[in-house]
Write a protein that holds these residues in place. Structure first.
Motif, PDB file in Angstrom:
ATOM      1  N   MET A  83       0.835  -1.194   0.000  1.00 13.70           N
ATOM      2  CA  MET A  83       0.000   0.000   0.000  1.00 13.70           C
ATOM      3  C   MET A  83       0.873   1.248   0.000  1.00 13.70           C
ATOM      4  O   MET A  83       0.575   2.239  -0.672  1.00 13.70           O
ATOM      5  CB  MET A  83      -0.924  -0.001   1.220  1.00 13.70           C
ATOM      6  N   GLN A  84       1.965   1.198   0.731  1.00 17.41           N
ATOM      7  CA  GLN A  84       2.892   2.332   0.770  1.00 17.41           C
ATOM      8  C   GLN A  84       3.541   2.550  -0.590  1.00 17.41           C
ATOM      9  O   GLN A  84       3.716   3.696  -1.028  1.00 17.41           O
ATOM     10  CB  GLN A  84       3.972   2.094   1.833  1.00 17.41           C
ATOM     11  N   MET A  85       3.876   1.452  -1.280  1.00 14.56           N
ATOM     12  CA  MET A  85       4.462   1.563  -2.614  1.00 14.56           C
ATOM     13  C   MET A  85       3.453   2.161  -3.595  1.00 14.56           C
ATOM     14  O   MET A  85       3.810   2.974  -4.461  1.00 14.56           O
ATOM     15  CB  MET A  85       4.918   0.183  -3.118  1.00 14.56           C
ATOM     16  N   MET A  86       2.189   1.790  -3.452  1.00 13.09           N
ATOM     17  CA  MET A  86       1.156   2.336  -4.314  1.00 13.09           C
ATOM     18  C   MET A  86       0.996   3.840  -4.075  1.00 13.09           C
ATOM     19  O   MET A  86       0.867   4.624  -5.021  1.00 13.09           O
ATOM     20  CB  MET A  86      -0.180   1.623  -4.072  1.00 13.09           C
ATOM     21  N   MET A  87       1.017   4.256  -2.834  1.00  6.35           N
ATOM     22  CA  MET A  87       0.896   5.673  -2.507  1.00  6.35           C
ATOM     23  C   MET A  87       2.111   6.456  -3.011  1.00  6.35           C
ATOM     24  O   MET A  87       1.981   7.585  -3.496  1.00  6.35           O
ATOM     25  CB  MET A  87       0.758   5.846  -0.999  1.00  6.35           C
ATOM     26  N   ALA A  88       3.277   5.855  -2.918  1.00  5.32           N
ATOM     27  CA  ALA A  88       4.495   6.503  -3.411  1.00  5.32           C
ATOM     28  C   ALA A  88       4.421   6.698  -4.918  1.00  5.32           C
ATOM     29  O   ALA A  88       4.780   7.764  -5.447  1.00  5.32           O
ATOM     30  CB  ALA A  88       5.725   5.666  -3.046  1.00  5.32           C
ATOM     31  N   ALA A  89       3.943   5.667  -5.621  1.00  7.29           N
ATOM     32  CA  ALA A  89       3.825   5.748  -7.077  1.00  7.29           C
ATOM     33  C   ALA A  89       2.792   6.794  -7.478  1.00  7.29           C
ATOM     34  O   ALA A  89       2.996   7.569  -8.417  1.00  7.29           O
ATOM     35  CB  ALA A  89       3.432   4.376  -7.647  1.00  7.29           C
ATOM     36  N   ALA A  90       1.661   6.830  -6.770  1.00  6.94           N
ATOM     37  CA  ALA A  90       0.606   7.790  -7.083  1.00  6.94           C
ATOM     38  C   ALA A  90       1.075   9.224  -6.854  1.00  6.94           C
ATOM     39  O   ALA A  90       0.814  10.120  -7.664  1.00  6.94           O
ATOM     40  CB  ALA A  90      -0.632   7.506  -6.236  1.00  6.94           C
ATOM     41  N   THR A  91       1.774   9.451  -5.758  1.00  5.75           N
ATOM     42  CA  THR A  91       2.268  10.791  -5.435  1.00  5.75           C
ATOM     43  C   THR A  91       3.277  11.279  -6.465  1.00  5.75           C
ATOM     44  O   THR A  91       3.184  12.412  -6.972  1.00  5.75           O
ATOM     45  CB  THR A  91       2.927  10.799  -4.044  1.00  5.75           C
TER      46      THR A  91
END
Length: 311
Positions: free
Chosen positions: A227-235
């Motif tokens: 989930m953290q990787m997904m948020m990093a990619a989205a940001t």
């Protein structure tokens, strides 16, 4: 990097791109329509009443929901998946080539420069972007032409093979490489994206390592890590997209059938002069609505597949 490592990144990149493309195809179609010079087809006029009773017509700015409604009413739900075939054919090799080139270049650059530094990420992302664009541009041109092929319900839609024939008959082999200059300009978006993504990812990994020092298996991952990787990619993708978005509009205009635009700079100048600078950002909202989940899904799938294959 061993041959197995390269194959792992190829497979993971292909999986990530394919999953993201399928889930966000309708938004991709809407975005392409909004970027095109045929946008008047989706603009509605609104009748307003003035104080003295006279009528006045105002042109309403098209948006995601309005364009989506128009496509559904005139063309049917199947049109929201126009170009999915070429997209699926191209997304796997494109992302596979990109991630494999990125990881290989990064490995080499880490030996020559400071490991995992900004220059390493910039060179790696630029090289990967250039390689993937050059190899797959014809596929994306066909996808764009099919997405712009608006036909009413009941009319036979143009197939990918018919589109290939029309491009070749009209422009020859050179026609398949229209819009490539705009794609090269778009490498800047990819560079910005990966620089920010790698920075956030490194900090997340450092934080995770610090909080799990007492655990027996520090390398084990749980759902929160992905989930953290997904948020990093989205940001990171949001920041990069907002900065480099005009190249998307220019690329679509250059790929239109019978386009009057001749080059990247010519298109920027013509669109700005005739339609205003804001026209270079048409479809940005739709693009973000599509690109953020698409990128997050793609990057998370990539990281998950690499992890599961034991890299």
């Amino acid at each position: 990097m061993s041959r197995r490592d390269t194959l792992v990144h190829l497979f993971a990149g292909g999986c990530g791109g394919t999953v993201g493309a399928i889930l966000t195809c309708p938004l991709e179609v809407v975005k392409t329509r909004l970027q095109s010079s045929a946008i008047p087809l989706y603009i509605s006029t609104v009748q307003l009443s003035t104080v003295n009773g006279a009528a006045m017509t105002r042109v309403a700015t098209p948006g995601l929901l309005h364009c989506l409604k128009m496509i559904l009413e005139k063309e049917g739900s199947r049109s929201l998946f126009r170009g999915l075939g070429p997209n699926l054919v191209g997304v796997a090799p494109s992302r596979a080539i990109y991630f494999a080139t990125y990881s290989t270049t990064k490995e080499q650059m880490n030996r020559m420069l400071e490991p995992d530094s900004v220059p390493v990420h910039v060179v790696s992302a630029s090289t990967a972007g250039f390689t993937a664009i050059t190899a797959t541009n014809p596929i994306w041109l066909i996808k764009t032409r099919m997405q712009l092929d608006a036909r009413n319900r009941g009319e036979q839609q143009m197939s990918a093979l018919q589109c290939v024939r029309r491009v070749y008959q009209t422009d020859g082999l050179r026609g398949f490489y229209r819009g490539m200059s705009a794609s090269y300009a778009g490498i800047s978006e990819t560079v910005i994206h990966f620089v920010i993504y790698e920075s956030i990812k490194r900090r997340l990994l450092e934080t995770r390592a610090a909080t799990r020092m007492d655990q027996e298996n520090e390398m084990a991952r749980d759902p929160s890590d992905f989930m953290q990787m997904m948020m990093a990619a989205a940001t990171s993708k949001t920041c990069a997209t907002c900065i480099a978005y005009p190249h998307e509009v220019v690329r679509t205009r250059l790929r239109e059938e019978g386009t009057r635009y001749r080059s990247f700079l010519n298109t920027v100048s013509t669109v700005s002069r005739e339609e205003g600078f804001k026209a270079l950002y048409r479809g940005l909202t739709t693009h973000l609505v599509r690109q953020i989940p698409n990128t997050a899904i793609m990057m998370a799938t990539y990281e998950l597949v690499v992890y599961l294959l034991g890299h």
